[in-house]
Design a protein around this motif. Sequence first.
Motif, PDB file in Angstrom:
ATOM      1  N   PRO A 223      19.791  -8.558   5.436  1.00  0.00           N
ATOM      2  CA  PRO A 223      18.860  -7.072   5.739  1.00  0.00           C
ATOM      3  C   PRO A 223      17.603  -7.519   6.241  1.00  0.00           C
ATOM      4  N   GLN A 224      17.213  -6.852   6.953  1.00  0.00           N
ATOM      5  CA  GLN A 224      15.784  -7.303   7.927  1.00  0.00           C
ATOM      6  C   GLN A 224      14.542  -7.150   7.594  1.00  0.00           C
ATOM      7  N   PRO A 225      13.265  -7.760   7.779  1.00  0.00           N
ATOM      8  CA  PRO A 225      12.950  -7.439   6.867  1.00  0.00           C
ATOM      9  C   PRO A 225      11.757  -7.261   7.883  1.00  0.00           C
ATOM     10  N   VAL A 226      10.308  -6.187   7.174  1.00  0.00           N
ATOM     11  CA  VAL A 226      10.071  -5.097   7.845  1.00  0.00           C
ATOM     12  C   VAL A 226       8.791  -5.186   7.199  1.00  0.00           C
ATOM     13  N   ALA A 227       7.688  -5.887   8.097  1.00  0.00           N
ATOM     14  CA  ALA A 227       6.014  -5.804   7.503  1.00  0.00           C
ATOM     15  C   ALA A 227       4.925  -4.540   8.006  1.00  0.00           C
ATOM     16  N   LEU A 228       4.432  -4.497   6.775  1.00  0.00           N
ATOM     17  CA  LEU A 228       3.328  -3.939   7.524  1.00  0.00           C
ATOM     18  C   LEU A 228       2.152  -3.351   6.655  1.00  0.00           C
ATOM     19  N   SER A 229       1.197  -2.813   7.095  1.00  0.00           N
ATOM     20  CA  SER A 229       0.109  -3.049   6.954  1.00  0.00           C
ATOM     21  C   SER A 229      -0.204  -1.806   5.506  1.00  0.00           C
ATOM     22  N   ASN A 230      -0.779  -2.393   4.043  1.00  0.00           N
ATOM     23  CA  ASN A 230      -1.178  -1.402   3.339  1.00  0.00           C
ATOM     24  C   ASN A 230      -1.162   0.309   3.745  1.00  0.00           C
ATOM     25  N   LYS A 231      -1.950  -0.003   4.794  1.00  0.00           N
ATOM     26  CA  LYS A 231      -2.774   1.394   4.873  1.00  0.00           C
ATOM     27  C   LYS A 231      -1.671   2.409   6.135  1.00  0.00           C
ATOM     28  N   LEU A 232      -0.719   1.316   6.751  1.00  0.00           N
ATOM     29  CA  LEU A 232       0.172   2.264   7.879  1.00  0.00           C
ATOM     30  C   LEU A 232       0.798   3.372   7.148  1.00  0.00           C
ATOM     31  N   MET A 233       0.982   4.635   7.319  1.00  0.00           N
ATOM     32  CA  MET A 233       1.908   6.040   6.665  1.00  0.00           C
ATOM     33  C   MET A 233       2.813   6.303   7.715  1.00  0.00           C
ATOM     34  N   ASN A 234       3.906   6.524   6.546  1.00  0.00           N
ATOM     35  CA  ASN A 234       5.068   7.219   7.948  1.00  0.00           C
ATOM     36  C   ASN A 234       6.092   6.519   8.359  1.00  0.00           C
TER      37      ASN A 234
ATOM     38  N   ASN B 269       3.197 -13.718   0.223  1.00  0.00           N
ATOM     39  CA  ASN B 269       1.789 -13.613   1.216  1.00  0.00           C
ATOM     40  C   ASN B 269       0.846 -11.970   1.105  1.00  0.00           C
ATOM     41  N   ASP B 270       1.829 -11.638   0.603  1.00  0.00           N
ATOM     42  CA  ASP B 270       1.891  -9.555   0.803  1.00  0.00           C
ATOM     43  C   ASP B 270      -0.199  -9.119   0.026  1.00  0.00           C
ATOM     44  N   ASP B 271       0.182  -9.085  -1.447  1.00  0.00           N
ATOM     45  CA  ASP B 271      -0.584  -8.894  -1.772  1.00  0.00           C
ATOM     46  C   ASP B 271      -2.614  -9.571  -1.429  1.00  0.00           C
ATOM     47  N   GLN B 272      -2.786 -10.392  -1.151  1.00  0.00           N
ATOM     48  CA  GLN B 272      -3.926 -10.856  -0.657  1.00  0.00           C
ATOM     49  C   GLN B 272      -4.271 -11.004   0.588  1.00  0.00           C
ATOM     50  N   ASN B 273      -3.137 -10.636   1.545  1.00  0.00           N
ATOM     51  CA  ASN B 273      -2.872 -10.198   2.766  1.00  0.00           C
ATOM     52  C   ASN B 273      -2.962  -8.712   3.655  1.00  0.00           C
ATOM     53  N   GLY B 274      -2.627  -8.016   2.614  1.00  0.00           N
ATOM     54  CA  GLY B 274      -3.018  -5.717   2.349  1.00  0.00           C
ATOM     55  C   GLY B 274      -1.864  -6.097   2.775  1.00  0.00           C
ATOM     56  N   TYR B 275      -0.690  -6.177   3.390  1.00  0.00           N
ATOM     57  CA  TYR B 275       0.822  -6.499   3.988  1.00  0.00           C
ATOM     58  C   TYR B 275       2.017  -5.489   2.463  1.00  0.00           C
ATOM     59  N   SER B 276       2.685  -5.113   3.025  1.00  0.00           N
ATOM     60  CA  SER B 276       4.039  -5.017   2.466  1.00  0.00           C
ATOM     61  C   SER B 276       4.812  -5.285   3.306  1.00  0.00           C
ATOM     62  N   VAL B 277       6.194  -5.490   2.454  1.00  0.00           N
ATOM     63  CA  VAL B 277       7.513  -5.948   3.531  1.00  0.00           C
ATOM     64  C   VAL B 277       8.415  -5.214   2.679  1.00  0.00           C
ATOM     65  N   ARG B 278       9.439  -4.370   3.401  1.00  0.00           N
ATOM     66  CA  ARG B 278      10.617  -3.532   3.074  1.00  0.00           C
ATOM     67  C   ARG B 278      11.660  -4.435   3.708  1.00  0.00           C
ATOM     68  N   LEU B 279      12.950  -4.306   3.331  1.00  0.00           N
ATOM     69  CA  LEU B 279      14.465  -4.839   3.551  1.00  0.00           C
ATOM     70  C   LEU B 279      14.966  -3.355   4.512  1.00  0.00           C
TER      71      LEU B 279
ATOM     72  N   LEU C 149       2.969  -3.546  11.842  1.00  0.00           N
ATOM     73  CA  LEU C 149       3.595  -3.758  11.916  1.00  0.00           C
ATOM     74  C   LEU C 149       4.732  -4.311  12.143  1.00  0.00           C
ATOM     75  N   GLN C 150       5.776  -4.810  12.360  1.00  0.00           N
ATOM     76  CA  GLN C 150       5.550  -6.175  12.052  1.00  0.00           C
ATOM     77  C   GLN C 150       8.259  -6.110  11.955  1.00  0.00           C
ATOM     78  N   SER C 151       8.416  -6.658  12.675  1.00  0.00           N
ATOM     79  CA  SER C 151       9.491  -6.395  12.587  1.00  0.00           C
ATOM     80  C   SER C 151      10.633  -7.213  13.508  1.00  0.00           C
ATOM     81  N   ARG C 152      10.256  -7.502  14.567  1.00  0.00           N
ATOM     82  CA  ARG C 152      11.158  -8.412  15.637  1.00  0.00           C
ATOM     83  C   ARG C 152      10.354  -9.691  15.757  1.00  0.00           C
ATOM     84  N   GLY C 153      10.892 -10.631  15.708  1.00  0.00           N
ATOM     85  CA  GLY C 153      10.455 -12.408  15.706  1.00  0.00           C
ATOM     86  C   GLY C 153      10.133 -13.411  14.102  1.00  0.00           C
ATOM     87  N   LEU C 154      10.888 -11.802  12.975  1.00  0.00           N
ATOM     88  CA  LEU C 154      11.179 -11.708  11.094  1.00  0.00           C
ATOM     89  C   LEU C 154      12.793 -12.192  11.124  1.00  0.00           C
ATOM     90  N   ASN C 155      12.405 -13.187  10.462  1.00  0.00           N
ATOM     91  CA  ASN C 155      13.977 -12.893   9.983  1.00  0.00           C
ATOM     92  C   ASN C 155      14.333 -13.809   8.563  1.00  0.00           C
TER      93      ASN C 155
END
Length: 651
Positions: free
Chosen positions: A613-624, A346-356, A330-336
């Motif tokens: 827009p602010q990127p919010v990156a999170l594991s594909n397994k993290l819900m809610n 890199n999201d598909d191969q490393n199991g995370y997604s990025v939301r704006l 779960l990451q937003s801080r430090g991302l621009n």
Amino acid sequence: MKVIAGKVFRTSIRSLAVLGLVTGISPSLAETYLSPVSDFNADLLREVPVFESSVINGEMPPVAKRVPENPYIVKQSQNWKAGKYGGSIRSLIAKSKDVRLFSVYGYARLIGYTPDLGFTTDILDKIDIEEGRIFTMTLRKGHRWSDGHPFTSADFKYFWEDVANDSNLRPFGPPAELLVDGEMPKVEIIDEVTVRYSWSVPNPFFLPSLAATRPLYLFQPAHYMKQFHAKYVDTDVLQERVTKAGARNWVQLHNRKARQYKFTNPKLPTLQPWVNSVKPPSTRFVGKRNPYYHRVDELGHQLPYANEFILSVAGGGLIPAKVGSGDSDLQSRGLNFSDYTFLKGNDDQNGYSVRLWKTVRGSQFALYPNLNAQDSEWRKLNRDKRFRHALSLATNRYELNQVLYYGLGLEGNNTVLPSSSLYKEEYFKKWAEFDLKKANMLLDEIGLTDRDEDGLRLLSDGRPMKIIIETAGESSEETDILELIADSWLKVGVKLYPKPSQREVLRNRIFSGETNMSLWYGNLNGLLSPHSSPAELVPRQQQSFQWPKWGQYVETKGNAGEEVDIIQAQELNNLYVLWFRAQTTAEKKDIWERILEINSEETYTIGLVAGIPQPVALSNKLMNVPEDGFYNWEPGALLGVYKPDGFWFEE
């Protein structure tokens, strides 16, 4: 009297004016009251798996004895589902002091914001508000600190009597946030679960202060803190503790131990969902679940779902790369926004997604000429609005927007955004066009006509016009912004030098007047209404980097800083007082318009580009985690307003 319990509340327009939250709600909706949460059925409670053995062995009471009698119930909705226990949420931080994010992301508050910026009781069971000036707070019976000790009104009494009003611990008296028109509150400890704060006039800031990202704390764990207080401990024993801790005196020791927001004392009991188990300095902080946390879901699961929340120090520049490698859940801080393309690659191969998520700052970043600078030449220039106008006109916002933000931002001043009910195009656009000719004319008009062999204008004392702009140096975005601005400023004879430093060092230099100009985030909230506090746009806060010493003067009641000595800034302070006393929305709107007019004409801060827009990156397994959200420090607590204690792993 209106009773609010357990859910978002709406009240009348008059009461919302007191709360400072009217945002164009209709009178009919404003008169609607949501029903309190019904009594909780304790039979639904289920034991947390990691605590089962401790409960069986008698090391810990069962969950029914650990949560309050009437816990905060998180209800299921379309975007929030009851989840599963287990796992560790990993997140990255730039430096060890960001351990405070346990408090920010945990976002357990007496009163908190909801995602639509209404209020909800949280730690409090209910709050009764009379005439906007009497706040009777009722705690949840059976609520406990993370060490199992009861959380009661005694903790409020300790703070008020033994901390806020102890001249050793608080030489300037209770927190300035509690001062209303020169009046401190009357504080009453009614019974074990009831505390009342009251003033003779309405206090529009009380609830927002309690719900803030860095909240106004009205309590301290008395059972723990008394061991560091001279009133409760023998002098020799206390001195022994001071010496062992390497503190200067008992006051410093007490203050170190009491840092609820900073989260630097693992032994300090907390009410947050995760308890920091690692003492700074460290490169990895592990937040263990709070066994006595007060929130549960409708199925009887005590939150948080995740067993741990882990903050690992990565250094600001390394965070995007580590996120791209899958090192954060779960990451937003430090991302621009500039990291978005890399992260998506890199999201598909490393199991995370990025939301704006949308941002609502008055400007992504802004320039802050320090009107209280120590250097007399720069102070004189910074206080000349023609100089501020010239630098604003010499800033190519279109280039910044296209190069850094793919044209997705809004180019203009650091002010209200188009979605605000107070918005006028002149506020956003005045002196914000790119016009080198007009900028040069203004600089000539000031008398800066002499130049050196490199074409740089000369100050009146003969120094070349080389502006050092100081930053926190926390992202490449800051450097990129200043490099682009430097190119256009050079065309009007002004040389720009960026100077990164650590955040605390930067703040202290600004407060002392050592900086002449800084680059910092824009106004916290660009979606203002007539009832929103104008504090960011008037000289009343030390944290306002354009006039820190004026703000310090107000915050310390004249004991430090400098008194405002510019007519327009004095008018802003007078308008603030008028706004505070105004009784109607129309009156407050008129005052707000004048405040915005002055700020747009004077250009006290130089806004650049907003709505990034602010990127919010999170594991594909993290819900809610919301698909769409807003991202803001205040109000919003970054991710905190979305209650990460309710995030859970699908597997």
